[in-house]
Design a protein around this motif. Structure first.
Motif, PDB file in Angstrom:
ATOM      1  N   VAL A   1     -47.163   9.659  -8.188  1.00  0.00           N
ATOM      2  CA  VAL A   1     -46.095  10.580  -8.573  1.00  0.00           C
ATOM      3  C   VAL A   1     -45.602  10.237  -9.976  1.00  0.00           C
ATOM      4  CG1 VAL A   1     -43.797  11.489  -8.005  1.00  0.00           C
ATOM      5  CG2 VAL A   1     -45.359  10.849  -6.162  1.00  0.00           C
ATOM      6  N   PHE A   2     -45.442  11.256 -10.813  1.00  0.00           N
ATOM      7  CA  PHE A   2     -44.828  11.096 -12.131  1.00  0.00           C
ATOM      8  C   PHE A   2     -43.309  11.189 -12.004  1.00  0.00           C
ATOM      9  CE2 PHE A   2     -49.034  12.603 -13.195  1.00  0.00           C
ATOM     10  CZ  PHE A   2     -49.332  12.073 -14.443  1.00  0.00           C
TER      11      PHE A   2
ATOM     12  N   GLY B   1     -41.131  12.050 -17.374  1.00  0.00           N
ATOM     13  CA  GLY B   1     -42.439  11.807 -17.969  1.00  0.00           C
ATOM     14  C   GLY B   1     -42.669  10.391 -18.444  1.00  0.00           C
ATOM     15  N   LYS B   2     -41.782   9.485 -18.079  1.00  0.00           N
ATOM     16  CA  LYS B   2     -41.881   8.113 -18.587  1.00  0.00           C
ATOM     17  C   LYS B   2     -42.845   7.255 -17.782  1.00  0.00           C
ATOM     18  CE  LYS B   2     -38.939   4.251 -20.075  1.00  0.00           C
ATOM     19  NZ  LYS B   2     -37.535   3.737 -20.146  1.00  0.00           N
ATOM     20  N   TYR B   3     -42.789   7.366 -16.455  1.00  0.00           N
ATOM     21  CA  TYR B   3     -43.581   6.496 -15.599  1.00  0.00           C
ATOM     22  C   TYR B   3     -44.441   7.284 -14.611  1.00  0.00           C
ATOM     23  CZ  TYR B   3     -40.327   2.811 -17.113  1.00  0.00           C
ATOM     24  OH  TYR B   3     -39.573   1.941 -17.861  1.00  0.00           O
TER      25      TYR B   3
ATOM     26  N   VAL C   1     -46.157   0.450 -11.111  1.00  0.00           N
ATOM     27  CA  VAL C   1     -45.494   1.313 -12.090  1.00  0.00           C
ATOM     28  C   VAL C   1     -46.335   1.307 -13.362  1.00  0.00           C
ATOM     29  CG1 VAL C   1     -43.386   1.778 -13.392  1.00  0.00           C
ATOM     30  CG2 VAL C   1     -43.245   0.724 -11.121  1.00  0.00           C
ATOM     31  N   ILE C   2     -46.740   2.510 -13.801  1.00  0.00           N
ATOM     32  CA  ILE C   2     -47.568   2.670 -14.994  1.00  0.00           C
ATOM     33  C   ILE C   2     -46.780   3.435 -16.048  1.00  0.00           C
ATOM     34  CG2 ILE C   2     -49.710   3.675 -15.910  1.00  0.00           C
ATOM     35  CD1 ILE C   2     -50.790   3.532 -12.991  1.00  0.00           C
ATOM     36  N   GLU C   3     -46.856   2.979 -17.295  1.00  0.00           N
ATOM     37  CA  GLU C   3     -46.231   3.723 -18.393  1.00  0.00           C
ATOM     38  C   GLU C   3     -47.099   4.942 -18.687  1.00  0.00           C
ATOM     39  OE1 GLU C   3     -43.969   2.203 -22.221  1.00  0.00           O
ATOM     40  OE2 GLU C   3     -46.147   2.149 -22.517  1.00  0.00           O
ATOM     41  N   ALA C   4     -46.500   6.136 -18.621  1.00  0.00           N
ATOM     42  CA  ALA C   4     -47.284   7.368 -18.703  1.00  0.00           C
ATOM     43  C   ALA C   4     -47.975   7.555 -20.046  1.00  0.00           C
ATOM     44  CB  ALA C   4     -46.394   8.567 -18.394  1.00  0.00           C
ATOM     45  N   ASN C   5     -47.319   7.199 -21.127  1.00  0.00           N
ATOM     46  CA  ASN C   5     -47.888   7.432 -22.459  1.00  0.00           C
ATOM     47  C   ASN C   5     -49.035   6.482 -22.791  1.00  0.00           C
ATOM     48  OD1 ASN C   5     -46.195   9.568 -23.021  1.00  0.00           O
ATOM     49  ND2 ASN C   5     -44.637   8.284 -23.981  1.00  0.00           N
ATOM     50  N   SER C   6     -48.901   5.221 -22.401  1.00  0.00           N
ATOM     51  CA  SER C   6     -49.896   4.210 -22.771  1.00  0.00           C
ATOM     52  C   SER C   6     -50.891   3.895 -21.660  1.00  0.00           C
ATOM     53  CB  SER C   6     -49.185   2.912 -23.173  1.00  0.00           C
ATOM     54  OG  SER C   6     -48.547   2.326 -22.045  1.00  0.00           O
ATOM     55  N   TYR C   7     -50.588   4.332 -20.433  1.00  0.00           N
ATOM     56  CA  TYR C   7     -51.391   4.025 -19.245  1.00  0.00           C
ATOM     57  C   TYR C   7     -51.403   2.528 -18.933  1.00  0.00           C
ATOM     58  CZ  TYR C   7     -53.173   8.735 -20.115  1.00  0.00           C
ATOM     59  OH  TYR C   7     -53.275  10.093 -20.350  1.00  0.00           O
ATOM     60  N   LYS C   8     -50.411   1.806 -19.431  1.00  0.00           N
ATOM     61  CA  LYS C   8     -50.332   0.374 -19.161  1.00  0.00           C
ATOM     62  C   LYS C   8     -49.496   0.115 -17.916  1.00  0.00           C
ATOM     63  CE  LYS C   8     -50.874  -1.158 -23.959  1.00  0.00           C
ATOM     64  NZ  LYS C   8     -50.231  -1.861 -25.104  1.00  0.00           N
TER      65      LYS C   8
ATOM     66  N   ILE D   1     -36.581   2.501  -4.123  1.00  0.00           N
ATOM     67  CA  ILE D   1     -36.927   1.719  -5.307  1.00  0.00           C
ATOM     68  C   ILE D   1     -36.102   2.183  -6.491  1.00  0.00           C
ATOM     69  CG2 ILE D   1     -38.772   1.053  -6.893  1.00  0.00           C
ATOM     70  CD1 ILE D   1     -39.160   0.012  -4.045  1.00  0.00           C
ATOM     71  N   ASN D   2     -35.393   1.249  -7.117  1.00  0.00           N
ATOM     72  CA  ASN D   2     -34.585   1.549  -8.298  1.00  0.00           C
ATOM     73  C   ASN D   2     -35.461   1.364  -9.538  1.00  0.00           C
ATOM     74  OD1 ASN D   2     -32.774   1.307 -10.573  1.00  0.00           O
ATOM     75  ND2 ASN D   2     -31.108   1.035  -9.106  1.00  0.00           N
ATOM     76  N   LEU D   3     -35.681   2.435 -10.285  1.00  0.00           N
ATOM     77  CA  LEU D   3     -36.562   2.362 -11.445  1.00  0.00           C
ATOM     78  C   LEU D   3     -35.849   1.891 -12.710  1.00  0.00           C
ATOM     79  CD1 LEU D   3     -38.728   5.533 -10.803  1.00  0.00           C
ATOM     80  CD2 LEU D   3     -39.284   3.141 -10.366  1.00  0.00           C
TER      81      LEU D   3
END
Length: 362
Positions: free
Chosen positions: A146-147, A151-153, A166-173, A209-211
């Protein structure tokens, strides 16, 4: 009743894994895009946004079906080496992500890598070009992806590891891995992108889960075998499918008031409509005793107001942004039911083998 071969949960005593055959669907007239960018470590640039709108199904036979909303025809079939369990389009409509469970080396085992503990991955595709942009390794038996709305994670539940990646959406890290309850599976994230509500199938709870803190804030005891969750835009009402109880739990987040509404046999996914008025529940049943319906639950009156016949093994469900259509995957017959919510007419189309998760462009 025989034990159900259910999805991604090796820990249950009453329910075992439903991961049936492998291989791609060979439907006529379907264009196929191979997993060529197994460019596995390289990030590919995103193409321009098409005016066309699509919905996608994650097919456990090893494909992703891309269907044009306009004519309900399969526009492309994306192949993947493994079992594709769940799929979601990014908020900006540019990326589609899918969870991939690897197959055991040299075989087609039902458990898709469960026996040897191979980490799974998330595949990120360009919606316009169908190209694989990135493959990110996560935990064992990734279930849902789930995004966050901002759009951050990108969050992924790892069913066998009892964690969420948890993946960073922009970098895929990969940013971090968060401990959850046992057997995390389906989930949704609050509209403000702050809280994820994860159904823990193996311990009958929902992890909150608190993001902001990247930690489990609390657990909610919800009922037997929670499969997926839904949360209203105001964050006040949580809906949870309870597979073993044939029910939908509706929880008032502020008061903790809980009501269980009886739905069809073996409810799997739930989707709350854009107006926060109804919860749409896909009733899967089991492979031995399949169900074939979608229950519509009024969240205010907390009762079933309609039940519509679908195909066998209804599992995933989404609603169009204008609330005119529902789309339901039917696992045991490799189809999607497209339901006109005004006329209640149902159109059935063929997709890939064992369609599971489903997502639609807004």
């Amino acid at each position: 009743m025989n034990k159900a071969r259910f999805i991604l949960i090796g820990l249950m005593t009453a329910i075992v894994i439903l991961l049936m055959g492998c291989g791609a669907n060979d439907s006529k007239g379907v264009s196929e895009e191979t997993d060529d960018a197994a460019d596995q470590g390289n990030t590919v640039k995103v193409g321009h946004i098409s005016d066309e709108k699509y919905f996608y199904t994650a097919n456990e036979g090893g494909t992703i079906s891309k269907i044009n909303v306009k004519d309900n025809k399969v526009a492309a079939t994306l192949k993947a080496e493994g079992i594709v369990h769940n799929v979601q389009i990014s908020p900006d409509g540019k990326i589609v992500a899918a969870t991939l469970v690897p197959k055991p080396e040299g075989g087609h085992g039902d458990h898709g890598g469960h026996e040897i503990g191979i980490p799974g991955s998330v595949l990120f595709y360009d919606v316009h070009t169908n190209k694989l942009l990135k493959k990110v390794e996560v935990g064992k038996h990734p279930a849902h992806v789930v995004f966050t709305n901002d759009g951050k994670y990108v969050l992924v539940t790892n069913n066998e590891d009892h964690t969420a990646t948890v993946i960073e959406a922009n970098s895929y890290k990969v940013v971090t891995t968060i401990a959850t309850g046992k057997g995390p599976h389906g989930f949704r994230i609050s509209a403000d992108s702050r809280l994820a509500y994860i159904a823990n199938m193996a311990e009958d709870t929902v992890s909150v889960i608190n993001l902001d803190t990247m930690k489990e804030e609390k657990k909610l005891k919800v009922g037997e075998t929670p499969v997926t969750t839904g949360i209203t835009k105001d964050g006040n009402t949580l809906a949870v499918t309870l597979f073993t109880e044939n029910a939908l739990a509706i929880i008032d987040i502020e008061t903790d008031e809980r009501v269980k509404v009886k739905v069809g046999l073996g409810p799997a996914q739930v989707y709350i409509d854009p107006n926060d008025q109804f919860a749409f529940v896909a009733n899967q049943g089991t492979e031995d005793v399949p169900s074939n319906s979608m229950s519509i639950v009024d969240l205010k009156s907390k009762r079933v107001v309609d039940e519509i016949e679908t195909g066998n093994g209804s599992h995933g469900v989404v609603i169009s942004q204008d609330s005119k259509f529902a789309y339901v995957t039917n696992m045991f017959e490799n189809t999607v039911s497209i339901i006109d919510l005004t006329s209640k007419e149902v159109t059935t189309i063929e997709v890939g083998e064992i369609p599971n998760g489903i997502t639609i462009m807004e």
